[in-house]
Design a protein around this motif. Sequence first.
Motif, PDB file in Angstrom:
ATOM      1  N   ASN A 167       0.690  -1.279   0.106  1.00 22.84           N
ATOM      2  CA  ASN A 167       0.155   0.260  -0.195  1.00 22.84           C
ATOM      3  C   ASN A 167       0.787   1.205  -0.095  1.00 22.84           C
ATOM      4  O   ASN A 167       0.464   1.915  -0.761  1.00 22.84           O
ATOM      5  CB  ASN A 167      -0.689  -0.073   1.339  1.00 22.84           C
ATOM      6  CG  ASN A 167      -1.331   0.561   1.646  1.00 22.84           C
ATOM      7  OD1 ASN A 167      -2.427   1.412   0.107  1.00 22.84           O
ATOM      8  ND2 ASN A 167      -1.852   1.915   1.783  1.00 22.84           N
ATOM      9  N   TRP A 170       2.422   1.688  -3.661  1.00 21.29           N
ATOM     10  CA  TRP A 170       1.024   2.629  -4.626  1.00 21.29           C
ATOM     11  C   TRP A 170       0.705   3.795  -4.310  1.00 21.29           C
ATOM     12  O   TRP A 170       0.293   4.771  -4.873  1.00 21.29           O
ATOM     13  CB  TRP A 170      -0.140   1.161  -4.103  1.00 21.29           C
ATOM     14  CG  TRP A 170      -0.022  -0.020  -4.243  1.00 21.29           C
ATOM     15  CD1 TRP A 170       0.685  -0.605  -4.502  1.00 21.29           C
ATOM     16  CD2 TRP A 170      -0.767  -1.063  -3.684  1.00 21.29           C
ATOM     17  NE1 TRP A 170       0.896  -2.287  -5.052  1.00 21.29           N
ATOM     18  CE2 TRP A 170      -0.183  -1.764  -3.753  1.00 21.29           C
ATOM     19  CE3 TRP A 170      -1.659  -1.301  -2.526  1.00 21.29           C
ATOM     20  CZ2 TRP A 170      -0.797  -3.369  -3.616  1.00 21.29           C
ATOM     21  CZ3 TRP A 170      -2.430  -1.987  -2.011  1.00 21.29           C
ATOM     22  CH2 TRP A 170      -1.883  -3.284  -2.090  1.00 21.29           C
ATOM     23  N   SER A 230      -5.257  -1.915  -7.538  1.00 24.48           N
ATOM     24  CA  SER A 230      -3.589  -1.070  -6.755  1.00 24.48           C
ATOM     25  C   SER A 230      -3.285  -1.586  -8.207  1.00 24.48           C
ATOM     26  O   SER A 230      -3.089  -2.435  -8.916  1.00 24.48           O
ATOM     27  CB  SER A 230      -3.375  -2.928  -5.735  1.00 24.48           C
ATOM     28  OG  SER A 230      -3.652  -4.073  -7.001  1.00 24.48           O
TER      29      SER A 230
END
Length: 478
Positions: A167, A170, A230
């Motif tokens: 995360n 990203w 994602s």
Amino acid sequence: MRRSVTIPFQLLEVILVLASMCEAQWAIGSSSHCTQTSPREVRPHSVTITEFGAVGDGVTLNTKAFQNAIFYLNSFTDKGGAQLFVPAGRWLTGSFELISHLTLLLDKDAVILGSTHSDDWPVIDPLPSYGRGRELPGGRHRSLIYGRNLTDVIITGDNGTIDGQGNVWWNWFRNGTLNYTRPHLVELMNSTGVIVSNLTFLNSPFWTIHPVYCSEVVVQDVTILAPLDSPNTDGINPDSSDDVCIEDCYISTGDDLISIKSGWDEYGISYARPSSNIIIRRIAGQTSSSSGIAIGSEMSGGVSEVHAESLQFFNSKTGIRIKTSPGRGGYVRNVYVSDVDLTDVKMAIRLTGNYGEHPDASYDPKALPDINKITFKDIRGDNISVAGLLEGIEGDNFVDICLSNITLNVTSSSPWNCSFIRGYSDSVSPDTCEPLRDRIFPHHSSSCYHISDDLQTQSDRKQQSWLMPRLSFSFTII
């Protein structure tokens, strides 16, 4: 008592014919790189990561423990190899590098966690077949689990987990704050005899499993998961690799589930390492933004001899796709995709001749890709928006594109759209586009990759089933 069997000569002749047929089929099957593997092969020496000071609390950084354990095990590479066992726990680590003749074995309750600090993922040189990082000029962050120039490497477990905690990566990507291309979760370079099996991979920062310049690669029984939004979290990307087997996997990610590649424009052309002899089977999954199986768009070193079968994709943008562009050069040929079930997929089949950016201004726009002998067979689809968007390149038609036994429940009033395509079809519903309406059978089956072989196999099976019930044996006991 000694026993012998008397068999009439004519019957013996038939038995020998059958035996030769079975032997031929066995030889084909046994030469496959998808033969049974032994990922749990016992190594002569084994250690546990805790012996090197690792703490599985999800907070303590264990990079040094992994590095020290593997350094120690390196002394056993010429003594039958070694095993590094990761027990139950949450083992936070930065990037670490594997060695030859090693098994990395995870307990079912073991989780290897990727560090959320970019400094724990060293920057390495770009791949020579790409000339730069895939996302940014210059180098790229090394994968969490990395290896190069290796032989006999096994990454496996009782469905243990490797979580890239992507995360943070990203967000850096979306915010434009990255200095280098994001890392993969697993990358093996220039290696032979690689097995990845019985594991769950979560939240890769970038592509998940990336064998590049490798041979004899098996990926079996893995689950790969990342949020559907994602960015670029491809599942499995064999890249300039040969003799690759991918089977029995479930993948749900934000990009292509499986994507076959072989280098980018002038760098891939110069490096000239193709991807070939790739078997993909029994794959299921979804991707909201890309394809179940893709080839390209970086395919400049060439892609050939790809067999994909027993596929199930749902809630996805595209089922099967080939992506290329002027400037790519290279080729995609001898591709056979069969036995596919699609549900709630926007586009079943897509060929794109003008896709993707270029690494720099030095590419040759006259380097046109050669796309030919692509077969799609036995495909079924329900709630499909568009059956096919097949777009070649003006002056560089995609040829010998073959569609056979395809039935799609399509919601669009224009199910097929084709340009700069030539090929053949049989038993396609809804009716395909004009450039593909010449019949495959009987005149063009030799132009359609693997269809003639497929028919011969079916004929052989029918012949065996006809012969077998008629065989009767008479025994004489002496």
